[in-house]
Design a protein around this motif. Structure first.
Motif, PDB file in Angstrom:
ATOM      1  N   SER A  27     -11.132 114.954  58.384  1.00 29.02           N
ATOM      2  CA  SER A  27     -11.318 116.227  57.688  1.00 29.02           C
ATOM      3  C   SER A  27     -12.375 117.050  58.411  1.00 29.02           C
ATOM      4  O   SER A  27     -13.394 116.525  58.868  1.00 29.02           O
ATOM      5  CB  SER A  27     -11.760 115.983  56.239  1.00 29.02           C
ATOM      6  OG  SER A  27     -10.700 115.528  55.444  1.00 29.02           O
ATOM      7  N   GLY A  28     -12.115 118.344  58.531  1.00 32.78           N
ATOM      8  CA  GLY A  28     -13.045 119.213  59.246  1.00 32.78           C
ATOM      9  C   GLY A  28     -12.644 119.458  60.683  1.00 32.78           C
ATOM     10  O   GLY A  28     -13.250 120.283  61.365  1.00 32.78           O
ATOM     11  N   LEU A  29     -11.606 118.761  61.135  1.00 31.15           N
ATOM     12  CA  LEU A  29     -11.071 119.000  62.470  1.00 31.15           C
ATOM     13  C   LEU A  29      -9.911 119.988  62.376  1.00 31.15           C
ATOM     14  O   LEU A  29      -9.321 120.168  61.307  1.00 31.15           O
ATOM     15  CB  LEU A  29     -10.574 117.691  63.093  1.00 31.15           C
ATOM     16  CG  LEU A  29     -11.600 116.584  63.318  1.00 31.15           C
ATOM     17  CD1 LEU A  29     -10.915 115.355  63.913  1.00 31.15           C
ATOM     18  CD2 LEU A  29     -12.740 117.055  64.209  1.00 31.15           C
ATOM     19  N   THR A  30      -9.577 120.588  63.484  1.00 31.15           N
ATOM     20  CA  THR A  30      -8.393 121.447  63.501  1.00 31.15           C
ATOM     21  C   THR A  30      -7.150 120.561  63.568  1.00 31.15           C
ATOM     22  O   THR A  30      -7.233 119.372  63.924  1.00 31.15           O
ATOM     23  CB  THR A  30      -8.391 122.384  64.718  1.00 31.15           C
ATOM     24  OG1 THR A  30      -8.277 121.603  65.923  1.00 31.15           O
ATOM     25  CG2 THR A  30      -9.661 123.220  64.760  1.00 31.15           C
ATOM     26  N   LEU A  31      -6.016 121.145  63.249  1.00 29.88           N
ATOM     27  CA  LEU A  31      -4.764 120.405  63.322  1.00 29.88           C
ATOM     28  C   LEU A  31      -4.561 119.848  64.733  1.00 29.88           C
ATOM     29  O   LEU A  31      -4.143 118.701  64.910  1.00 29.88           O
ATOM     30  CB  LEU A  31      -3.598 121.319  62.943  1.00 29.88           C
ATOM     31  CG  LEU A  31      -2.195 120.698  63.001  1.00 29.88           C
ATOM     32  CD1 LEU A  31      -2.060 119.593  61.965  1.00 29.88           C
ATOM     33  CD2 LEU A  31      -1.135 121.773  62.782  1.00 29.88           C
ATOM     34  N   GLU A  32      -4.868 120.657  65.737  1.00 34.37           N
ATOM     35  CA  GLU A  32      -4.728 120.232  67.129  1.00 34.37           C
ATOM     36  C   GLU A  32      -5.630 119.034  67.428  1.00 34.37           C
ATOM     37  O   GLU A  32      -5.217 118.075  68.089  1.00 34.37           O
ATOM     38  CB  GLU A  32      -5.063 121.385  68.062  1.00 34.37           C
ATOM     39  CG  GLU A  32      -4.923 121.058  69.539  1.00 34.37           C
ATOM     40  CD  GLU A  32      -5.187 122.261  70.422  1.00 34.37           C
ATOM     41  OE1 GLU A  32      -4.228 123.004  70.690  1.00 34.37           O
ATOM     42  OE2 GLU A  32      -6.352 122.481  70.803  1.00 34.37           O
ATOM     43  N   GLU A  33      -6.856 119.068  66.924  1.00 34.35           N
ATOM     44  CA  GLU A  33      -7.803 117.973  67.173  1.00 34.35           C
ATOM     45  C   GLU A  33      -7.374 116.688  66.481  1.00 34.35           C
ATOM     46  O   GLU A  33      -7.564 115.591  67.006  1.00 34.35           O
ATOM     47  CB  GLU A  33      -9.205 118.382  66.716  1.00 34.35           C
ATOM     48  CG  GLU A  33      -9.838 119.451  67.583  1.00 34.35           C
ATOM     49  CD  GLU A  33     -11.113 120.023  66.992  1.00 34.35           C
ATOM     50  OE1 GLU A  33     -11.946 120.541  67.758  1.00 34.35           O
ATOM     51  OE2 GLU A  33     -11.278 119.971  65.739  1.00 34.35           O
ATOM     52  N   VAL A  34      -6.788 116.824  65.286  1.00 34.54           N
ATOM     53  CA  VAL A  34      -6.308 115.636  64.567  1.00 34.54           C
ATOM     54  C   VAL A  34      -5.200 114.941  65.349  1.00 34.54           C
ATOM     55  O   VAL A  34      -5.168 113.708  65.469  1.00 34.54           O
ATOM     56  CB  VAL A  34      -5.794 116.016  63.164  1.00 34.54           C
ATOM     57  CG1 VAL A  34      -5.119 114.811  62.496  1.00 34.54           C
ATOM     58  CG2 VAL A  34      -6.936 116.515  62.285  1.00 34.54           C
ATOM     59  N   LEU A  35      -4.297 115.737  65.913  1.00 36.08           N
ATOM     60  CA  LEU A  35      -3.117 115.176  66.569  1.00 36.08           C
ATOM     61  C   LEU A  35      -3.312 114.864  68.044  1.00 36.08           C
ATOM     62  O   LEU A  35      -2.495 114.153  68.637  1.00 36.08           O
ATOM     63  CB  LEU A  35      -1.938 116.149  66.428  1.00 36.08           C
ATOM     64  CG  LEU A  35      -1.378 116.344  65.017  1.00 36.08           C
ATOM     65  CD1 LEU A  35      -0.267 117.383  65.044  1.00 36.08           C
ATOM     66  CD2 LEU A  35      -0.860 115.036  64.452  1.00 36.08           C
ATOM     67  N   GLU A  36      -4.373 115.372  68.643  1.00 37.87           N
ATOM     68  CA  GLU A  36      -4.548 115.217  70.092  1.00 37.87           C
ATOM     69  C   GLU A  36      -4.535 113.753  70.519  1.00 37.87           C
ATOM     70  O   GLU A  36      -5.332 112.942  70.041  1.00 37.87           O
ATOM     71  CB  GLU A  36      -5.877 115.840  70.523  1.00 37.87           C
ATOM     72  CG  GLU A  36      -6.147 115.709  72.000  1.00 37.87           C
ATOM     73  CD  GLU A  36      -7.489 116.289  72.404  1.00 37.87           C
ATOM     74  OE1 GLU A  36      -7.851 116.172  73.585  1.00 37.87           O
ATOM     75  OE2 GLU A  36      -8.170 116.865  71.531  1.00 37.87           O
ATOM     76  N   PRO A  37      -3.632 113.367  71.416  1.00 37.87           N
ATOM     77  CA  PRO A  37      -3.604 111.989  71.923  1.00 37.87           C
ATOM     78  C   PRO A  37      -4.837 111.711  72.777  1.00 37.87           C
ATOM     79  O   PRO A  37      -5.283 112.568  73.537  1.00 37.87           O
ATOM     80  CB  PRO A  37      -2.333 111.943  72.783  1.00 37.87           C
ATOM     81  CG  PRO A  37      -1.523 113.134  72.355  1.00 37.87           C
ATOM     82  CD  PRO A  37      -2.528 114.176  71.959  1.00 37.87           C
ATOM     83  N   VAL A  38      -5.392 110.524  72.643  1.00 37.27           N
ATOM     84  CA  VAL A  38      -6.543 110.130  73.457  1.00 37.27           C
ATOM     85  C   VAL A  38      -6.271 108.761  74.048  1.00 37.27           C
ATOM     86  O   VAL A  38      -5.478 107.978  73.516  1.00 37.27           O
ATOM     87  CB  VAL A  38      -7.844 110.091  72.626  1.00 37.27           C
ATOM     88  CG1 VAL A  38      -8.221 111.474  72.144  1.00 37.27           C
ATOM     89  CG2 VAL A  38      -7.720 109.125  71.452  1.00 37.27           C
ATOM     90  N   ASP A  39      -6.936 108.461  75.162  1.00 37.54           N
ATOM     91  CA  ASP A  39      -6.707 107.163  75.790  1.00 37.54           C
ATOM     92  C   ASP A  39      -7.756 106.139  75.399  1.00 37.54           C
ATOM     93  O   ASP A  39      -7.671 104.977  75.761  1.00 37.54           O
ATOM     94  CB  ASP A  39      -6.637 107.289  77.316  1.00 37.54           C
ATOM     95  CG  ASP A  39      -7.900 107.884  77.921  1.00 37.54           C
ATOM     96  OD1 ASP A  39      -8.950 107.859  77.243  1.00 37.54           O
ATOM     97  OD2 ASP A  39      -7.844 108.373  79.054  1.00 37.54           O
ATOM     98  N   GLY A  40      -8.776 106.568  74.638  1.00 37.14           N
ATOM     99  CA  GLY A  40      -9.782 105.638  74.172  1.00 37.14           C
ATOM    100  C   GLY A  40     -10.809 105.271  75.226  1.00 37.14           C
ATOM    101  O   GLY A  40     -11.727 104.504  74.954  1.00 37.14           O
ATOM    102  N   LEU A  41     -10.695 105.833  76.420  1.00 39.37           N
ATOM    103  CA  LEU A  41     -11.585 105.463  77.514  1.00 39.37           C
ATOM    104  C   LEU A  41     -12.506 106.604  77.921  1.00 39.37           C
ATOM    105  O   LEU A  41     -13.664 106.401  78.240  1.00 39.37           O
ATOM    106  CB  LEU A  41     -10.774 105.002  78.734  1.00 39.37           C
ATOM    107  CG  LEU A  41      -9.886 103.772  78.517  1.00 39.37           C
ATOM    108  CD1 LEU A  41      -9.071 103.500  79.780  1.00 39.37           C
ATOM    109  CD2 LEU A  41     -10.731 102.560  78.164  1.00 39.37           C
ATOM    110  N   ARG A  42     -11.979 107.820  77.903  1.00 45.92           N
ATOM    111  CA  ARG A  42     -12.783 108.942  78.364  1.00 45.92           C
ATOM    112  C   ARG A  42     -13.575 109.553  77.203  1.00 45.92           C
ATOM    113  O   ARG A  42     -13.202 109.464  76.042  1.00 45.92           O
ATOM    114  CB  ARG A  42     -11.891 110.017  78.974  1.00 45.92           C
ATOM    115  CG  ARG A  42     -10.915 110.652  77.999  1.00 45.92           C
ATOM    116  CD  ARG A  42     -10.164 111.800  78.663  1.00 45.92           C
ATOM    117  NE  ARG A  42      -9.223 112.405  77.756  1.00 45.92           N
ATOM    118  CZ  ARG A  42      -7.939 112.075  77.692  1.00 45.92           C
ATOM    119  NH1 ARG A  42      -7.486 111.131  78.475  1.00 45.92           N
ATOM    120  NH2 ARG A  42      -7.113 112.679  76.845  1.00 45.92           N
ATOM    121  N   THR A  43     -14.696 110.149  77.545  1.00 48.53           N
ATOM    122  CA  THR A  43     -15.483 110.868  76.550  1.00 48.53           C
ATOM    123  C   THR A  43     -14.787 112.191  76.277  1.00 48.53           C
ATOM    124  O   THR A  43     -14.423 112.911  77.191  1.00 48.53           O
ATOM    125  CB  THR A  43     -16.907 111.136  77.071  1.00 48.53           C
ATOM    126  OG1 THR A  43     -17.518 109.883  77.368  1.00 48.53           O
ATOM    127  CG2 THR A  43     -17.725 111.866  76.032  1.00 48.53           C
TER     128      THR A  43
END
Length: 208
Positions: A27-43
């Protein structure tokens, strides 16, 4: 290859506490930020631009869950809209942008879309499509815990049909007997043991 299996497996845990906690965290993130795929490795870098593959995976996840037509059009800033599960965030404040409160059903779909976006983005199978639902998860595995528990029958049918079209091997757990009609095979469990298995029609014909 464990790393390959990990990349191609999407897991949704949908018990009430887990879903509520996850919704509260994002909560408090944009829709894009919620869905953005991440690799768990990069900052995470706020200035980083999404790749075409990431954008495609996010849009596909919205289409699979139906949010591209039921949620996205009504968001004032579309992908940049801040979403929340907390009504307190609606109070005007100069310290935060305007938020949109999502319903429990919308959060249920959005959390599933988040899993799907990550899994689509991670799928490097050459047979998979990244621009349409059909075969978008070919070679992937989905483990979904009651993903349709808060959906209407129509929403459930549409969503599960879309999941089937992705080509993913899907294991679906549910307490809703009617959901079994969408499965190729049903396994009935009691006290941790398998007591019956078969298609929906086979189990119906056997009776109680």
């Amino acid at each position: 290859d464990k790393s390959l299996l990990k990349r191609r497996t999407g897991i949704l845990l949908n018990d009430i506490r887990t879903a509520a906690d996850t919704a509260s965290i994002v909560s408090g993130l944009t829709l894009e930020e919620v869905l953005e795929p991440v690799d768990g490795l990069r900052t995470l870098d706020p200035s980083r631009q999404l790749s075409a593959t990431e954008k495609a995976s996010m849009l596909l996840s919205m289409k699979i869950t139906g949010l591209d037509t039921t949620l996205l059009p009504k968001l004032p800033s579309k992908w940049s809209t801040v979403v929340t599960a907390n009504e307190e965030d609606l109070r005007p404040s100069p310290l935060r942008p305007r938020s949109i409160v999502l319903s429990p059903s919308e959060w249920s779909k959005l959390l599933l879309a988040k899993v799907l976006a990550q899994t689509i983005s991670d799928n490097d199978n050459s047979a998979a499509s990244n621009d349409k639902i059909d075969s978008s998860l070919m070679g992937s595995v989905l483990i979904l815990d009651d993903p349709a528990v808060l959906l209407s029958e129509v929403e459930e049918a549409t969503m599960l049909d879309n999941v089937r079209r992705t080509g993913a091997a899907t294991v679906l757990s549910t307490n809703k007997w009617a959901t079994g009609r969408f499965a190729d095979r049903i396994v009935v469990m009691k006290d941790g043991a398998i007591v019956e298995s078969g298609t929906h029609n086979e189990l119906i014909n056997r009776g109680p």
